[in-house]
Motif scaffolding. Structure first.
Motif, PDB file in Angstrom:
ATOM      1  N   GLY A  51      28.840  39.317  21.996  1.00 40.62           N
ATOM      2  CA  GLY A  51      28.095  38.846  23.090  1.00 40.62           C
ATOM      3  C   GLY A  51      28.632  38.107  24.181  1.00 40.62           C
ATOM      4  O   GLY A  51      28.124  37.955  25.398  1.00 40.62           O
ATOM      5  N   VAL A  52      29.823  37.900  23.988  1.00 44.77           N
ATOM      6  CA  VAL A  52      30.609  37.092  25.062  1.00 44.77           C
ATOM      7  C   VAL A  52      30.855  37.726  26.373  1.00 44.77           C
ATOM      8  O   VAL A  52      31.308  38.767  26.325  1.00 44.77           O
ATOM      9  N   ARG A  53      30.403  37.094  27.444  1.00 40.91           N
ATOM     10  CA  ARG A  53      30.656  37.802  28.811  1.00 40.91           C
ATOM     11  C   ARG A  53      31.610  36.789  29.399  1.00 40.91           C
ATOM     12  O   ARG A  53      31.868  35.602  29.271  1.00 40.91           O
ATOM     13  N   VAL A  54      32.283  37.487  30.218  1.00 40.92           N
ATOM     14  CA  VAL A  54      33.813  36.869  30.921  1.00 40.92           C
ATOM     15  C   VAL A  54      33.488  37.200  32.346  1.00 40.92           C
ATOM     16  O   VAL A  54      33.295  38.392  32.916  1.00 40.92           O
ATOM     17  N   ASP A  55      34.530  36.515  33.375  1.00 41.45           N
ATOM     18  CA  ASP A  55      34.553  36.744  34.502  1.00 41.45           C
ATOM     19  C   ASP A  55      35.880  37.442  34.769  1.00 41.45           C
ATOM     20  O   ASP A  55      37.052  36.816  34.381  1.00 41.45           O
ATOM     21  N   PRO A  56      36.214  38.801  35.029  1.00 44.23           N
ATOM     22  CA  PRO A  56      37.387  39.207  35.117  1.00 44.23           C
ATOM     23  C   PRO A  56      38.295  38.937  36.056  1.00 44.23           C
ATOM     24  O   PRO A  56      39.525  39.099  36.017  1.00 44.23           O
ATOM     25  N   LYS A  57      37.684  38.189  37.130  1.00 44.09           N
ATOM     26  CA  LYS A  57      38.788  37.730  38.060  1.00 44.09           C
ATOM     27  C   LYS A  57      39.587  36.409  37.862  1.00 44.09           C
ATOM     28  O   LYS A  57      40.449  36.095  38.349  1.00 44.09           O
ATOM     29  N   THR A  58      39.133  35.774  36.781  1.00 47.08           N
ATOM     30  CA  THR A  58      39.495  34.377  36.194  1.00 47.08           C
ATOM     31  C   THR A  58      39.769  34.284  34.822  1.00 47.08           C
ATOM     32  O   THR A  58      40.979  33.627  34.361  1.00 47.08           O
ATOM     33  N   ALA A  59      39.443  35.164  34.048  1.00 46.24           N
ATOM     34  CA  ALA A  59      39.749  35.035  32.528  1.00 46.24           C
ATOM     35  C   ALA A  59      41.243  35.777  32.310  1.00 46.24           C
ATOM     36  O   ALA A  59      41.747  36.777  32.786  1.00 46.24           O
ATOM     37  N   VAL A  60      41.601  35.174  31.329  1.00 41.87           N
ATOM     38  CA  VAL A  60      43.129  35.598  30.759  1.00 41.87           C
ATOM     39  C   VAL A  60      42.748  36.377  29.292  1.00 41.87           C
ATOM     40  O   VAL A  60      42.615  35.746  28.402  1.00 41.87           O
ATOM     41  N   ILE A  61      43.260  37.546  29.293  1.00 37.30           N
ATOM     42  CA  ILE A  61      42.711  38.220  28.012  1.00 37.30           C
ATOM     43  C   ILE A  61      43.835  38.935  27.499  1.00 37.30           C
ATOM     44  O   ILE A  61      44.721  39.592  28.230  1.00 37.30           O
ATOM     45  N   HIS A  62      44.094  38.699  26.064  1.00 37.43           N
ATOM     46  CA  HIS A  62      45.016  39.262  25.400  1.00 37.43           C
ATOM     47  C   HIS A  62      44.343  40.099  24.225  1.00 37.43           C
ATOM     48  O   HIS A  62      43.754  39.607  23.544  1.00 37.43           O
ATOM     49  N   VAL A  63      45.176  41.346  24.130  1.00 38.99           N
ATOM     50  CA  VAL A  63      44.707  41.823  22.753  1.00 38.99           C
ATOM     51  C   VAL A  63      46.196  42.394  21.991  1.00 38.99           C
ATOM     52  O   VAL A  63      47.014  42.890  22.518  1.00 38.99           O
ATOM     53  N   GLN A 116      46.054  43.232  32.283  1.00 42.34           N
ATOM     54  CA  GLN A 116      46.418  42.937  33.639  1.00 42.34           C
ATOM     55  C   GLN A 116      45.195  43.380  34.340  1.00 42.34           C
ATOM     56  O   GLN A 116      44.974  44.659  34.446  1.00 42.34           O
ATOM     57  N   LEU A 117      44.180  42.518  35.017  1.00 45.14           N
ATOM     58  CA  LEU A 117      42.773  42.939  35.439  1.00 45.14           C
ATOM     59  C   LEU A 117      42.925  43.230  36.887  1.00 45.14           C
ATOM     60  O   LEU A 117      41.853  43.623  37.509  1.00 45.14           O
ATOM     61  N   ASP A 118      43.979  42.432  37.492  1.00 43.37           N
ATOM     62  CA  ASP A 118      44.053  42.608  39.084  1.00 43.37           C
ATOM     63  C   ASP A 118      44.643  43.916  39.458  1.00 43.37           C
ATOM     64  O   ASP A 118      45.912  44.109  39.132  1.00 43.37           O
ATOM     65  N   GLU A 119      43.607  44.940  40.086  1.00 49.32           N
ATOM     66  CA  GLU A 119      44.092  46.004  40.339  1.00 49.32           C
ATOM     67  C   GLU A 119      45.410  45.843  41.471  1.00 49.32           C
ATOM     68  O   GLU A 119      45.880  47.052  41.696  1.00 49.32           O
ATOM     69  N   ASN A 120      45.103  45.200  42.370  1.00 54.66           N
ATOM     70  CA  ASN A 120      46.135  44.782  43.475  1.00 54.66           C
ATOM     71  C   ASN A 120      47.510  44.412  43.108  1.00 54.66           C
ATOM     72  O   ASN A 120      48.643  44.645  43.950  1.00 54.66           O
ATOM     73  N   LEU A 121      47.865  44.162  41.799  1.00 52.32           N
ATOM     74  CA  LEU A 121      49.444  44.081  41.302  1.00 52.32           C
ATOM     75  C   LEU A 121      50.041  45.033  40.913  1.00 52.32           C
ATOM     76  O   LEU A 121      49.375  46.104  40.501  1.00 52.32           O
ATOM     77  N   GLY A 130      28.862  36.559  33.796  1.00 52.37           N
ATOM     78  CA  GLY A 130      30.093  37.588  33.878  1.00 52.37           C
ATOM     79  C   GLY A 130      29.592  39.036  33.302  1.00 52.37           C
ATOM     80  O   GLY A 130      28.434  39.589  33.051  1.00 52.37           O
ATOM     81  N   ILE A 131      30.736  39.757  32.681  1.00 52.20           N
ATOM     82  CA  ILE A 131      30.579  41.092  32.139  1.00 52.20           C
ATOM     83  C   ILE A 131      31.084  41.119  30.492  1.00 52.20           C
ATOM     84  O   ILE A 131      31.806  40.273  30.530  1.00 52.20           O
ATOM     85  N   ARG A 132      30.359  41.963  29.759  1.00 55.77           N
ATOM     86  CA  ARG A 132      30.643  41.882  28.487  1.00 55.77           C
ATOM     87  C   ARG A 132      31.978  41.975  28.173  1.00 55.77           C
ATOM     88  O   ARG A 132      32.801  42.799  29.109  1.00 55.77           O
ATOM     89  N   LEU A 133      32.530  41.368  27.269  1.00 54.28           N
ATOM     90  CA  LEU A 133      34.147  41.464  26.994  1.00 54.28           C
ATOM     91  C   LEU A 133      34.444  42.793  26.822  1.00 54.28           C
ATOM     92  O   LEU A 133      35.334  43.378  27.161  1.00 54.28           O
TER      93      LEU A 133
END
Length: 395
Positions: free
Chosen positions: A192-204, A210-215, A154-157
């Motif tokens: 150092g945590v890496r995540v998959d932007p397509k599947t991860a649900v991230i809250h701040v 919302q990581l899905d640019e198609n929405l 994945g990509i760094r958080l």
């Protein structure tokens, strides 16, 4: 200096300059004014004008200054601190998040600073208040080790957050270290945590990123006479007519809820089917705010009656809140909030109490309001607004 110059600035015995009397009449006064003008503009005179050099202020350590004030000005200066500089600490040169690197210290952000909030630099969504979450019972949670959240491919958080527009990467790292970020419902504090932007649900701070640019999430201020459909077989004005000048024309969008032809105001448009379903589902009780204009005068007790509930043909209906906004001869403006989504519910309730609606405008759905948006216009929601909207239905 010339002899005239020395005579123009006599010095007394005490060493102070004294003003010289003008004994030559008006001509001398005029010459004095001319000389002052030349000196003030920097031109003329017997020596070139030189701008004074700026004084360099010496840096004063507050701790050292306080210590000196306590000791007195005659004491010796304080000894230098015996603490080692940060560069000598073990692992200081290692990148954050790598084994052996020092942990990032949480920085105390200035209250209200834009950089300390998620999407703090956006125009919309600055004053939406606290997050509103539905009161739905959840099952027992399970503590997941952060190692299980790590995706080696994945990509760094912090990079995912910065790419989504949350804040700069440095501020995102501070948010993670302060425990303000959740991944799949689990608080993450390791850089150092890496995540998959397509599947991860991230809250701040509780806001969903919302990581899905198609929405797509938009607000439409519907004018009177427009049908709440994308197409109308009778040829009446509909929502799609106002989407022609946007980049989303031709895309299939859901309109959240309906407004009858005579009702104006806020309609949410999105292609997020899950959000649209939850916003319209009665179990989530999303509040809707209306401005209602009726004929006046409006007697006391009607508001309490609407809050207690009035009997309609499909059951009892009530408003959550009732507030008198304005009153003019012959007209009364009222604000009501309710979470029911039944057809023409506001008009039917006011008809039941004997005050038919003259004009009806929906100004707010959940945390999203119209503000000063003009009629007939469509705008995209800001990411803070999207986060509040998703949180209001538990997403």
């Amino acid at each position: 200096m010339t002899q005239a110059g020395r005579q123009g600035s006599p010095r007394s015995g005490s060493g102070r300059n004294l003003p010289q009397r003008n004994t030559s009449g008006g001509s001398a006064g005029g010459g004095s004014r001319g000389g002052a003008a030349k000196r003030s503009t920097g031109f003329g005179g017997d020596r070139p004008h030189r701008a004074p050099k700026p004084r360099e202020e010496r840096f004063v350590d507050p701790d050292e200054a306080g210590a000196r004030q306590g000791r007195g000005a005659t004491d010796k200066p304080a000894k230098p601190s015996s603490r080692k500089p940060s560069a000598r600490k073990p692992g200081a040169k290692k990148a954050p998040g790598t084994p052996g690197a020092p942990k990032a210290k949480p920085r105390t952000a200035v209250p209200g600073a834009a950089a300390s909030r998620a999407f703090g630099s956006e125009r919309f969504g600055q004053n939406l208040g606290p997050l509103r979450k539905p009161s739905r019972r959840k099952g027992p949670g399970r503590d997941v080790p952060q190692s299980e959240l790590h995706d080696a491919d994945g990509i760094r958080l912090q990079k995912v957050m910065a790419s989504a527009g949350v804040a700069s990467r440095r501020v995102c790292e501070e948010m993670i270290a302060e425990g303000r970020v959740e991944v799949d419902g689990q608080v993450v504090t390791e850089l150092g945590v890496r995540v998959d932007p397509k599947t991860a649900v991230i809250h701040v701070d509780g806001l969903r990123i919302q990581l899905d640019e198609n929405l797509v999430y938009m607000v439409f201020n519907k004018p009177k006479g427009v049908v709440s459909t994308m197409e109308d077989p009778e040829g009446r004005p509909c929502i799609s007519d106002f989407l022609k000048n946007t980049k989303n024309k031709g895309e299939r969008l859901f309109h959240v809820g309906r407004l009858d032809v005579a009702t104006e105001g806020l309609l949410l448009l999105t292609n997020d089917g899950e959000l649209a379903n939850r916003l319209t589902h009665p179990s989530y009780e999303v509040p809707k705010t209306y401005l209602v204009q009726v004929r006046g005068p409006f007697p006391h007790g009607i508001g309490a009656q609407l809050k207690a509930g009035v009997e309609l043909e499909d059951g009892l209906a009530s408003v959550d809140s009732f507030r008198l906004v304005d009153s003019t001869p012959g007209h009364v403006l009222i604000e009501v909030v309710l979470h029911s989504g039944k057809n023409r519910i506001v008009r039917r309730m006011f008809d039941a109490v004997g005050f038919p609606v003259q004009r009806l405008v929906r100004v707010k759905v959940g945390p999203i309001g119209l503000g000063d948006q003009r009629q007939g216009s469509i705008r995209n929601l800001g990411k803070q607004e999207i986060g509040h909207l998703l949180a209001s239905v538990g997403l």
